[in-house]
Write a protein that holds these residues in place. Structure first.
Motif, short mmCIF file in Angstrom:
data_model
loop_
_atom_site.label_atom_id
_atom_site.label_comp_id
_atom_site.label_asym_id
_atom_site.label_seq_id
_atom_site.Cartn_x
_atom_site.Cartn_y
_atom_site.Cartn_z
N GLU A 185 47.29 29.30 36.64
CA GLU A 185 46.64 30.12 37.67
C GLU A 185 45.30 30.66 37.19
O GLU A 185 44.57 31.31 37.96
N LEU A 186 44.92 30.39 35.92
CA LEU A 186 43.70 31.00 35.37
C LEU A 186 42.43 30.53 36.08
O LEU A 186 41.49 31.29 36.23
N LEU A 187 42.38 29.26 36.49
CA LEU A 187 41.19 28.78 37.19
C LEU A 187 40.99 29.55 38.50
O LEU A 187 39.88 29.94 38.84
N LYS A 188 42.09 29.79 39.22
CA LYS A 188 42.01 30.58 40.45
C LYS A 188 41.55 32.00 40.13
O LYS A 188 40.79 32.60 40.88
N LEU A 189 42.04 32.52 39.00
CA LEU A 189 41.65 33.87 38.59
C LEU A 189 40.16 33.93 38.31
O LEU A 189 39.48 34.87 38.75
N TYR A 190 39.64 32.92 37.63
CA TYR A 190 38.21 32.91 37.32
C TYR A 190 37.37 32.82 38.60
O TYR A 190 36.39 33.54 38.76
N LYS A 191 37.79 31.96 39.51
CA LYS A 191 37.06 31.85 40.78
C LYS A 191 37.11 33.17 41.56
O LYS A 191 36.14 33.54 42.22
N LYS A 192 38.22 33.86 41.42
CA LYS A 192 38.35 35.16 42.09
C LYS A 192 37.35 36.15 41.50
O LYS A 192 36.74 36.96 42.23
N LYS A 193 37.16 36.11 40.18
CA LYS A 193 36.20 37.00 39.53
C LYS A 193 34.77 36.67 39.96
O LYS A 193 33.94 37.56 40.15
N VAL A 194 34.50 35.37 40.13
CA VAL A 194 33.17 34.97 40.61
C VAL A 194 32.93 35.51 42.01
O VAL A 194 31.87 36.07 42.31
N ASP A 195 33.93 35.37 42.88
CA ASP A 195 33.80 35.87 44.25
C ASP A 195 33.63 37.38 44.28
O ASP A 195 32.86 37.93 45.07
N LEU A 196 34.35 38.06 43.40
CA LEU A 196 34.27 39.52 43.33
C LEU A 196 32.87 39.96 42.93
O LEU A 196 32.29 40.87 43.51
#
Length: 388
Positions: free
Chosen positions: A366-377
């Motif tokens: 799930e880390l890739l999704k987490l990273y993309k979430k941080k980018v969106d944030l």
């Protein structure tokens, strides 16, 4: 009746054609030369500009003194030509406001050949509209005596028509400036001081405006950069020249003050500039926000950042914040024991994904999704630059 001397009467007659109108101290001043404002306000051109473009009375008076057409035929043909070539009504209005004499242009003999020339050199229609709108003076300059020679010299300098087009798109005034007076002496002085021609071409392509300057001042800047110890053979030399070229002493001092708030000494600031001249390219607000995040959120020491100033040139919202928040998540999950400043922020996106995301995909997919979430944030606006 007063009996005035003939000489005085003659002076009054000469002055009668110079009428200055004021509505308020800050209002636009209109000077009518060789005719009266009353005459201009009765002219066809004056009414045409108001009716066709919605110009104010003052703007119409200012423009009408350059226009003497008595029918709408020629100006209508110019407007129709611009509309047919993709210019919006708002763009046409602004172009005419800046260059009212374009309404006198002959479409087939004057305007069309210029558009055809740029298209023949690879300029797309959207790009052509954009840079002609940004510098409509191009449309009133001679194609044979100004535009073609200037473009050819730019193409020779950059060794490509395509690169000449890219430079003009970045700074449309290249086509109308005096190449011999404001560019050539500056380029020659760089060459005389050992700057490789390949470096000049590379920097000119991305920063063309920085090379257009009164030579005396440009020469001073080059000499100052050389005295600071920059090597003319390296690209940093030109980056420093460009940085000092576009920044006043006052602005530079204000940015020094921002870094000093984080404990940097003046010597440490100069060392950072020598390592990475463009660390000063950003606004005071951006510098403050970047330092705040790196120091207070990430826990890096201010002097460590001073020793690696290239990090300050990375996008706060697109790189520093998302990577920083993601790395802290890895720490909290026990997947990462430590990280370095350059390892986090100076690597490419591809290398970062490989080093900090893909290597954990078996453990935590799930880390890739987490990273993309941080980018969106980050790019969503939560971490934007703030006022000092």
């Amino acid at each position: 009746m007063f009996n005035l001397p003939r000489k005085t009467i003659s002076i009054f007659h000469r002055l009668s054609s110079y009428i200055v109108m004021y509505k308020s101290p800050s209002f636009l001043r209109v000077r009518c030369i060789s005719t009266t404002c009353s005459d201009l306000s009765q002219s066809f051109a004056y009414s045409y500009l108001i009716d066709k473009f919605g110009f104010s009375q003052q703007s119409s008076l200012a423009a009408a003194k350059y226009l003497r057409f008595k029918t709408p035929d020629k100006p209508d043909s110019v407007i129709a030509f611009l509309e047919n070539h993709g210019f919006s009504k708002t763009q046409i209005q602004q172009i005419i406001r800046l260059r009212p004499n374009l309404l006198y242009s002959k479409v087939e003999n004057n305007l069309l050949p210029k558009l055809e020339f740029f298209r023949s050199r690879g300029v797309s229609s959207p790009d052509l509209i954009k840079f002609l709108f940004n510098n409509p003076t191009i449309l009133s300059r001679s194609l044979e005596n100004q535009i073609v020679p200037c473009f050819n010299r730019l193409s020779n300098l950059l060794q490509s028509d395509d690169k000449a087009v890219k430079a003009i798109k970045r700074y449309p005034f290249l086509v109308t400036c005096n190449f011999d007076a404001y560019m050539l002496p500056n380029i020659n002085f760089l060459l005389d001081n050992g700057v490789p021609e390949s470096n000049i071409r590379a920097m000119f392509l991305y920063h063309p405006r920085s090379f257009v300057m009164i030579p005396d001042r440009f020469i001073e800047i080059v000499k100052e950069v050389k005295e600071m110890g920059f090597d003319p053979l390296k690209m940093k030399f030109l980056r420093a020249v460009i940085m000092f070229r576009k920044m006043s002493k006052t602005i530079l001092e204000r940015k020094f003050d921002v870094y000093k708030k984080w404990g940097w000494s003046e010597q440490e600031i100069w060392e950072a500039i020598r390592k990475t001249p463009h660390c000063m390219d950003f606004s005071e607000e951006t510098i403050m926000a970047t330092m705040d995040f790196l120091v207070n959120r990430m826990g890096f020491k201010p002097l460590l950042i001073a020793n690696q100033p290239s990090v300050l040139c990375r996008s706060l919202e697109k790189r520093i914040v998302p990577r920083g928040l993601y790395a802290q998540e890895l720490l909290s999950k026990g997947l990462l024991k430590k990280y370095t400043l350059s390892g986090l922020f100076d690597t490419s996106e591809k290398v970062f994904i490989q080093s900090f995301v893909n290597r954990y995909e078996d453990i935590a997919p799930e880390l890739l999704k987490l990273y993309k979430k941080k980018v969106d944030l980050a790019t969503g606006g939560k971490y934007r630059t703030r006022k000092l």
